[in-house]
Design a protein around this motif. Structure first.
Motif, PDB file in Angstrom:
ATOM      1  N   ALA A 125       0.835  -1.197   0.000  1.00  0.00           N
ATOM      2  CA  ALA A 125       0.000   0.000   0.000  1.00  0.00           C
ATOM      3  C   ALA A 125       0.878   1.258   0.000  1.00  0.00           C
ATOM      4  O   ALA A 125       0.590   2.231  -0.708  1.00  0.00           O
ATOM      5  N   ALA A 126       1.951   1.223   0.782  1.00  0.00           N
ATOM      6  CA  ALA A 126       2.875   2.356   0.824  1.00  0.00           C
ATOM      7  C   ALA A 126       3.540   2.561  -0.533  1.00  0.00           C
ATOM      8  O   ALA A 126       3.679   3.693  -1.002  1.00  0.00           O
ATOM      9  N   ILE A 127       3.934   1.462  -1.185  1.00  0.00           N
ATOM     10  CA  ILE A 127       4.548   1.556  -2.506  1.00  0.00           C
ATOM     11  C   ILE A 127       3.532   2.125  -3.494  1.00  0.00           C
ATOM     12  O   ILE A 127       3.863   2.984  -4.327  1.00  0.00           O
ATOM     13  N   GLY A 128       2.297   1.678  -3.399  1.00  0.00           N
ATOM     14  CA  GLY A 128       1.249   2.207  -4.265  1.00  0.00           C
ATOM     15  C   GLY A 128       1.072   3.704  -4.104  1.00  0.00           C
ATOM     16  O   GLY A 128       0.922   4.435  -5.092  1.00  0.00           O
ATOM     17  N   ARG A 129       1.115   4.190  -2.876  1.00  0.00           N
ATOM     18  CA  ARG A 129       0.987   5.634  -2.638  1.00  0.00           C
ATOM     19  C   ARG A 129       2.182   6.379  -3.225  1.00  0.00           C
ATOM     20  O   ARG A 129       2.033   7.476  -3.765  1.00  0.00           O
ATOM     21  N   LEU A 130       3.363   5.798  -3.103  1.00  0.00           N
ATOM     22  CA  LEU A 130       4.563   6.439  -3.645  1.00  0.00           C
ATOM     23  C   LEU A 130       4.508   6.539  -5.167  1.00  0.00           C
ATOM     24  O   LEU A 130       5.000   7.500  -5.748  1.00  0.00           O
ATOM     25  N   MET A 131       3.930   5.541  -5.786  1.00  0.00           N
ATOM     26  CA  MET A 131       3.903   5.508  -7.259  1.00  0.00           C
ATOM     27  C   MET A 131       2.814   6.398  -7.852  1.00  0.00           C
ATOM     28  O   MET A 131       2.896   6.752  -9.017  1.00  0.00           O
ATOM     29  N   LYS A 132       1.817   6.771  -7.063  1.00  0.00           N
ATOM     30  CA  LYS A 132       0.745   7.642  -7.553  1.00  0.00           C
ATOM     31  C   LYS A 132       1.222   9.081  -7.511  1.00  0.00           C
ATOM     32  O   LYS A 132       1.328   9.688  -6.445  1.00  0.00           O
ATOM     33  N   ARG A 133       1.514   9.596  -8.665  1.00  0.00           N
ATOM     34  CA  ARG A 133       1.929  11.006  -8.746  1.00  0.00           C
ATOM     35  C   ARG A 133       1.180  11.648  -9.877  1.00  0.00           C
ATOM     36  O   ARG A 133       0.997  11.052 -10.923  1.00  0.00           O
ATOM     37  N   GLY A 134       0.858  12.935  -9.632  1.00  0.00           N
ATOM     38  CA  GLY A 134       0.265  13.729 -10.705  1.00  0.00           C
ATOM     39  C   GLY A 134      -0.889  13.070 -11.250  1.00  0.00           C
ATOM     40  O   GLY A 134      -1.590  12.855 -11.981  1.00  0.00           O
TER      41      GLY A 134
END
Length: 98
Positions: free
Chosen positions: A89-98
């Motif tokens: 979930a943390a990795i998913g949040r990091l990858m969501k940009r812009g």
């Protein structure tokens, strides 16, 4: 009675992590000054890209420490699935940009 400071995945590299974050902070102040000085847009964007790359390195270091330390401890406590879900979930949040 004080409680001991918990050992985190990044505890061993905490000084390096803090130094890197201070450098990022300086870069952000530099971008602020560039905008204040009406610098060329592409130059400002280039510096923002460098800041994002530096923060990505911090994030990867934290993820590495989490995988090697925190998840290892969680698995020993029978919480491997929970810890893996949390990290993904943390990795998913990091990858969501812009």
């Amino acid at each position: 009675m004080t409680t001991p400071t918990p050992i985190r995945g990044y505890t061993a590299s905490k000084d390096q992590l803090l130094a890197r974050l201070r450098r990022v902070e300086g870069q952000v102040r530099g971008v602020e000054k560039m905008v204040d000085d009406d610098r060329y847009c592409i130059d400002v964007l280039t510096q923002i890209s460098a800041i994002q790359a530096a923060l990505d390195k911090v994030a990867l270091g934290l993820l590495d420490g989490h995988a090697r330390h925190c998840m290892h401890e969680g698995a020993a406590e029978g919480r491997a699935d929970e810890m893996a879900t949390e990290m993904m979930a943390a990795i998913g949040r990091l990858m969501k940009r812009g």
